[in-house]
Design a protein around this motif. Structure first.
Motif, mmCIF file in Angstrom:
data_model
loop_
_atom_site.group_PDB
_atom_site.id
_atom_site.type_symbol
_atom_site.label_atom_id
_atom_site.label_comp_id
_atom_site.label_asym_id
_atom_site.label_seq_id
_atom_site.Cartn_x
_atom_site.Cartn_y
_atom_site.Cartn_z
ATOM 1 N N UNK A 135 0.824 -1.214 0.000
ATOM 2 C CA UNK A 135 0.000 0.000 0.000
ATOM 3 C C UNK A 135 0.858 1.264 0.000
ATOM 4 N N UNK A 136 1.913 1.256 0.795
ATOM 5 C CA UNK A 136 2.804 2.415 0.873
ATOM 6 C C UNK A 136 3.415 2.691 -0.498
ATOM 7 N N UNK A 137 3.919 1.656 -1.133
ATOM 8 C CA UNK A 137 4.541 1.828 -2.443
ATOM 9 C C UNK A 137 3.524 2.308 -3.484
ATOM 10 N N UNK A 138 2.313 1.789 -3.411
ATOM 11 C CA UNK A 138 1.255 2.202 -4.337
ATOM 12 C C UNK A 138 0.951 3.682 -4.147
ATOM 13 N N UNK A 139 0.819 4.120 -2.895
ATOM 14 C CA UNK A 139 0.553 5.544 -2.623
ATOM 15 C C UNK A 139 1.678 6.422 -3.144
ATOM 16 N N UNK A 140 2.905 6.028 -2.909
ATOM 17 C CA UNK A 140 4.048 6.827 -3.365
ATOM 18 C C UNK A 140 4.075 6.897 -4.887
ATOM 19 N N UNK A 141 3.883 5.766 -5.535
ATOM 20 C CA UNK A 141 3.896 5.759 -6.996
ATOM 21 C C UNK A 141 2.757 6.595 -7.578
ATOM 22 N N UNK A 142 1.590 6.521 -6.970
ATOM 23 C CA UNK A 142 0.428 7.231 -7.514
ATOM 24 C C UNK A 142 0.451 8.733 -7.206
ATOM 25 N N UNK A 165 -8.509 -0.715 -5.484
ATOM 26 C CA UNK A 165 -9.066 -1.090 -4.180
ATOM 27 C C UNK A 165 -8.116 -0.715 -3.042
ATOM 28 N N UNK A 166 -6.811 -0.961 -3.245
ATOM 29 C CA UNK A 166 -5.845 -0.613 -2.203
ATOM 30 C C UNK A 166 -5.781 0.902 -2.004
ATOM 31 N N UNK A 167 -5.881 1.653 -3.090
ATOM 32 C CA UNK A 167 -5.900 3.114 -2.969
ATOM 33 C C UNK A 167 -7.154 3.578 -2.229
ATOM 34 N N UNK A 168 -8.296 3.000 -2.575
ATOM 35 C CA UNK A 168 -9.561 3.383 -1.940
ATOM 36 C C UNK A 168 -9.525 3.081 -0.439
ATOM 37 N N UNK A 169 -9.152 1.854 -0.085
ATOM 38 C CA UNK A 169 -9.106 1.479 1.333
ATOM 39 C C UNK A 169 -7.997 2.244 2.058
ATOM 40 N N UNK A 170 -6.880 2.426 1.371
ATOM 41 C CA UNK A 170 -5.752 3.140 1.966
ATOM 42 C C UNK A 170 -6.086 4.584 2.281
ATOM 43 N N UNK A 171 -6.897 5.219 1.428
ATOM 44 C CA UNK A 171 -7.275 6.618 1.679
ATOM 45 C C UNK A 171 -8.079 6.737 2.970
ATOM 46 N N UNK A 172 -8.931 5.754 3.229
ATOM 47 C CA UNK A 172 -9.696 5.773 4.480
ATOM 48 C C UNK A 172 -8.769 5.627 5.687
ATOM 49 N N UNK A 173 -7.854 4.673 5.599
ATOM 50 C CA UNK A 173 -6.895 4.459 6.684
ATOM 51 C C UNK A 173 -6.021 5.702 6.857
ATOM 52 N N UNK A 174 -5.583 6.260 5.751
ATOM 53 C CA UNK A 174 -4.728 7.442 5.785
ATOM 54 C C UNK A 174 -5.465 8.634 6.389
#
Length: 185
Positions: A135-142, A165-174
């Motif tokens: 998730x961290x790597x996906x956020x950084x890349x995006x 899906x990871x971006x969507x769920x990650x945004x909530x967690x973030x």
């Protein structure tokens, strides 16, 4: 010289030598970030932007706190990102910038106050760094390198839907993490 504390002390005591060491350590990474954001449009502007980044590091070295769990490299990469985006704005080049610190995660943040902006950037960086992999790597890349979802999916051997899906769920967690860490709203 890999130790952040030694490099910080060198920059404070002997800025010319310290910045030279920082450029040796991080110059290629910073150049890559600048080119990734502003492109290859003018090598003189790229070099000027890189110089400004290291000047900003020197001018703000007292604001960097080693105990914040953020490496000097990460701090410098944040300066590089913001400086390169500023260069783009000044050059009036248009492309899609995806601002993670704005409404994308459901927060309306006032970044007009420079101190609040610096604090929010550090909180945001800590929150993203705390995300689990990938998730961290996906956020950084995006959101940091502005990669497209299909490109991220391909490089991480995931489906585009899994990345979304990871971006969507990650945004909530973030979002929850940012509020918990005290983001200035």
């Amino acid at each position: 010289m890999n130790d952040d504390n030694q490099l910080i002390q060198l920059i404070k005591k002997n800025p010319q030598e310290g910045l030279s060491a920082a450029i040796d350590l991080y110059g290629s990474t910073i150049k890559w970030i600048v080119i990734k954001i502003i492109g290859h449009w003018n090598s003189q502007d790229i070099e000027e932007c890189i110089s400004d980044i290291f000047v900003k590091l020197w001018m703000n070295i007292d604001n960097f706190k080693i105990e914040s769990n953020i490496s000097l490299k990460s701090y410098l990469c944040g300066i590089a990102r913001h400086t390169a985006i500023d260069y783009l704005r000044k050059a009036k080049l248009h492309f899609e910038i995806i601002p993670i610190e704005e409404n994308d995660i459901g927060l309306s943040v006032d970044f007009t106050d420079e101190l609040a902006k610096q604090t929010n950037c550090l909180i945001l960086q800590e929150a993203v760094d705390a995300l689990p992999e990938p998730d961290r790597e996906i956020f950084i890349l995006r959101y940091y390198f502005h990669e497209r979802i299909n490109s991220i999916a391909q490089s991480l051997c995931l489906s585009p839907k899994a990345v979304e899906n990871k971006l969507y769920r990650g945004k909530k967690v973030l979002r929850d993490s940012l509020i918990e860490r005290g983001i200035i709203i």
